[in-house]
Scaffold this motif. Structure first.
Motif, mmCIF file in Angstrom:
data_model
loop_
_atom_site.group_PDB
_atom_site.id
_atom_site.type_symbol
_atom_site.label_atom_id
_atom_site.label_comp_id
_atom_site.label_asym_id
_atom_site.label_seq_id
_atom_site.Cartn_x
_atom_site.Cartn_y
_atom_site.Cartn_z
ATOM 1 N N LYS A 75 46.193 31.842 40.612
ATOM 2 C CA LYS A 75 46.530 33.160 40.091
ATOM 3 C C LYS A 75 45.612 33.440 38.911
ATOM 4 C CE LYS A 75 51.550 33.086 40.833
ATOM 5 N NZ LYS A 75 52.849 33.152 40.135
ATOM 6 N N LEU A 76 45.216 34.679 38.769
ATOM 7 C CA LEU A 76 44.542 35.128 37.565
ATOM 8 C C LEU A 76 45.585 35.892 36.771
ATOM 9 C CD1 LEU A 76 41.877 35.287 35.962
ATOM 10 C CD2 LEU A 76 41.481 37.499 37.076
ATOM 11 N N ILE A 77 45.854 35.432 35.548
ATOM 12 C CA ILE A 77 46.969 35.975 34.765
ATOM 13 C C ILE A 77 46.455 36.523 33.446
ATOM 14 C CG2 ILE A 77 49.228 35.477 33.775
ATOM 15 C CD1 ILE A 77 49.263 32.966 35.648
ATOM 16 N N ASP A 78 46.841 37.760 33.150
ATOM 17 C CA ASP A 78 46.520 38.415 31.888
ATOM 18 C C ASP A 78 47.671 38.193 30.916
ATOM 19 O OD1 ASP A 78 44.901 40.697 30.412
ATOM 20 O OD2 ASP A 78 47.016 41.242 30.288
ATOM 21 N N SER A 79 47.342 38.004 29.634
ATOM 22 C CA SER A 79 48.351 37.673 28.612
ATOM 23 C C SER A 79 49.175 38.872 28.150
ATOM 24 C CB SER A 79 47.663 37.069 27.385
ATOM 25 O OG SER A 79 46.881 38.058 26.742
ATOM 26 N N GLU A 80 48.845 40.066 28.594
ATOM 27 C CA GLU A 80 49.463 41.329 28.178
ATOM 28 C C GLU A 80 48.938 41.819 26.838
ATOM 29 O OE1 GLU A 80 53.672 42.217 28.684
ATOM 30 O OE2 GLU A 80 53.878 40.478 30.000
ATOM 31 N N ASP A 81 48.204 40.992 26.100
ATOM 32 C CA ASP A 81 47.666 41.402 24.806
ATOM 33 C C ASP A 81 46.381 42.191 25.008
ATOM 34 O OD1 ASP A 81 49.648 40.059 23.297
ATOM 35 O OD2 ASP A 81 48.550 38.172 23.518
ATOM 36 N N ILE A 82 46.238 43.265 24.246
ATOM 37 C CA ILE A 82 44.993 44.023 24.213
ATOM 38 C C ILE A 82 44.517 44.010 22.765
ATOM 39 C CG2 ILE A 82 43.879 46.240 24.600
ATOM 40 C CD1 ILE A 82 46.125 46.809 26.670
ATOM 41 N N PHE A 83 43.370 43.391 22.537
ATOM 42 C CA PHE A 83 42.849 43.255 21.187
ATOM 43 C C PHE A 83 41.980 44.450 20.851
ATOM 44 C CE2 PHE A 83 43.754 39.060 22.831
ATOM 45 C CZ PHE A 83 44.581 38.570 21.843
ATOM 46 N N GLU A 84 42.300 45.099 19.741
ATOM 47 C CA GLU A 84 41.575 46.291 19.321
ATOM 48 C C GLU A 84 40.278 45.880 18.630
ATOM 49 O OE1 GLU A 84 43.955 49.183 17.281
ATOM 50 O OE2 GLU A 84 45.710 48.684 18.497
ATOM 51 N N SER A 85 39.229 45.914 19.395
ATOM 52 C CA SER A 85 37.887 45.627 18.904
ATOM 53 C C SER A 85 36.964 46.589 19.650
ATOM 54 C CB SER A 85 37.521 44.163 19.184
ATOM 55 O OG SER A 85 37.583 43.892 20.573
ATOM 56 N N ASN A 86 35.688 46.459 19.439
ATOM 57 C CA ASN A 86 34.767 47.312 20.162
ATOM 58 C C ASN A 86 33.816 46.443 20.969
ATOM 59 O OD1 ASN A 86 33.419 49.518 21.099
ATOM 60 N ND2 ASN A 86 32.264 49.883 19.218
ATOM 61 N N PRO A 87 33.973 46.307 22.259
ATOM 62 C CA PRO A 87 35.001 46.936 23.087
ATOM 63 C C PRO A 87 36.335 46.200 22.969
ATOM 64 C CG PRO A 87 33.631 45.522 24.437
ATOM 65 C CD PRO A 87 33.047 45.489 23.048
ATOM 66 N N PRO A 88 37.424 46.829 23.451
ATOM 67 C CA PRO A 88 38.720 46.132 23.463
ATOM 68 C C PRO A 88 38.597 44.851 24.293
ATOM 69 C CG PRO A 88 38.961 48.440 24.080
ATOM 70 C CD PRO A 88 37.501 48.163 24.011
ATOM 71 N N GLN A 89 39.497 43.892 24.026
ATOM 72 C CA GLN A 89 39.449 42.608 24.735
ATOM 73 C C GLN A 89 40.805 42.264 25.322
ATOM 74 O OE1 GLN A 89 37.400 39.361 22.676
ATOM 75 N NE2 GLN A 89 36.776 40.846 21.113
ATOM 76 N N ILE A 114 40.896 43.675 39.377
ATOM 77 C CA ILE A 114 41.130 43.815 37.938
ATOM 78 C C ILE A 114 41.306 45.268 37.517
ATOM 79 C CG2 ILE A 114 40.034 41.638 37.278
ATOM 80 C CD1 ILE A 114 37.478 43.287 36.636
ATOM 81 N N SER A 115 41.477 46.167 38.464
ATOM 82 C CA SER A 115 41.602 47.581 38.106
ATOM 83 C C SER A 115 42.813 47.837 37.213
ATOM 84 C CB SER A 115 41.661 48.459 39.359
ATOM 85 O OG SER A 115 42.775 48.131 40.150
ATOM 86 N N ASN A 116 43.842 46.995 37.297
ATOM 87 C CA ASN A 116 45.029 47.167 36.443
ATOM 88 C C ASN A 116 44.790 46.706 35.005
ATOM 89 O OD1 ASN A 116 44.951 44.439 37.173
ATOM 90 N ND2 ASN A 116 47.169 44.257 37.348
ATOM 91 N N LEU A 117 43.595 46.202 34.689
ATOM 92 C CA LEU A 117 43.283 45.754 33.330
ATOM 93 C C LEU A 117 42.543 46.819 32.517
ATOM 94 C CD1 LEU A 117 42.134 42.091 34.083
ATOM 95 C CD2 LEU A 117 44.414 42.928 33.472
ATOM 96 N N GLN A 118 42.305 47.968 33.125
ATOM 97 C CA GLN A 118 41.598 49.028 32.417
ATOM 98 C C GLN A 118 42.429 49.519 31.236
ATOM 99 O OE1 GLN A 118 40.524 52.087 35.234
ATOM 100 N NE2 GLN A 118 39.287 50.682 36.451
ATOM 101 N N VAL A 119 41.738 49.811 30.151
ATOM 102 C CA VAL A 119 42.375 50.334 28.942
ATOM 103 C C VAL A 119 41.688 51.659 28.603
ATOM 104 C CG1 VAL A 119 43.003 48.048 28.068
ATOM 105 C CG2 VAL A 119 40.812 49.042 27.426
ATOM 106 N N GLU A 120 42.145 52.301 27.537
ATOM 107 C CA GLU A 120 41.530 53.555 27.123
ATOM 108 C C GLU A 120 40.052 53.335 26.853
ATOM 109 O OE1 GLU A 120 42.001 56.690 23.490
ATOM 110 O OE2 GLU A 120 43.821 55.761 24.261
ATOM 111 N N GLY A 121 39.242 54.266 27.260
ATOM 112 C CA GLY A 121 37.798 54.117 27.166
ATOM 113 C C GLY A 121 37.253 53.761 28.532
ATOM 114 N N ASN A 122 36.064 53.192 28.562
ATOM 115 C CA ASN A 122 35.466 52.887 29.861
ATOM 116 C C ASN A 122 35.015 51.437 30.006
ATOM 117 O OD1 ASN A 122 33.287 52.915 28.132
ATOM 118 N ND2 ASN A 122 31.960 54.082 29.501
ATOM 119 N N GLN A 123 35.475 50.565 29.096
ATOM 120 C CA GLN A 123 35.111 49.154 29.218
ATOM 121 C C GLN A 123 36.099 48.277 28.470
ATOM 122 O OE1 GLN A 123 31.146 48.707 27.680
ATOM 123 N NE2 GLN A 123 31.682 49.453 25.647
#
Length: 139
Positions: A75-89, A114-123
């Motif tokens: 499984k590839l698992i995302d931690s649910e955390d989105i780090f506010e940096s440039n770009p977000p991580q 990984i389309s469900n990992l998109q955040v605001e912006g384009n990367q």
């Protein structure tokens, strides 16, 4: 005449496709977004040799010991955390459940949607935490 128009409409509808849907269907697995699974999913030994992105599929090549790798559960698992940096991580972990008791080294390559990992912006920068790999996902 109505039959011809109907036939033309049917052909046109069948000929149209959404590239995003096709891309999603070409990945081997979906990416799981779950803090609980990120922390607690199986973590058997593996070595990630490469990561790359093709459309919305993250391709991961990795090795582990085993007999054939056919019984591996990944499984590839995302931690649910989105780090506010440039770009977000975002942090991801490749989970492997490996109960094979052979000493051979098996290499596998899988793709994850990984389309469900998109955040605001384009990367977003995707950090694979159980390796030294990261990859920039531009959408």
């Amino acid at each position: 005449m109505k039959r011809i128009v109907s036939l033309v409409l049917i052909i046109m509808m069948l000929g149209c496709s959404n590239d995003d849907d096709e891309t999603q269907n070409n990945c081997n697995f979906d990416t799981v977004i779950s803090a609980e699974q990120y922390l607690n999913a199986p973590a058997d030994q593996l070595v990630i040799s490469s990561v790359s992105i093709e459309n919305s599929c993250l391709k991961i090549s990795f090795s582990s010991s085993g007999c054939s790798g056919d019984s591996w559960e990944i499984k590839l698992i995302d931690s649910e955390d989105i780090f506010e940096s440039n770009p977000p991580q975002r942090n991801l972990r490749l989970s492997l459940k490996n109960e094979e008791l052979c000493d051979a080294v098996i290499t596998k390559e899988f793709t994850f949607n990984i389309s469900n990992l998109q955040v605001e912006g384009n990367q977003v920068l995707l950090n694979i935490t159980n390796s030294d790999k990261n990859v920039l996902y531009v959408y």
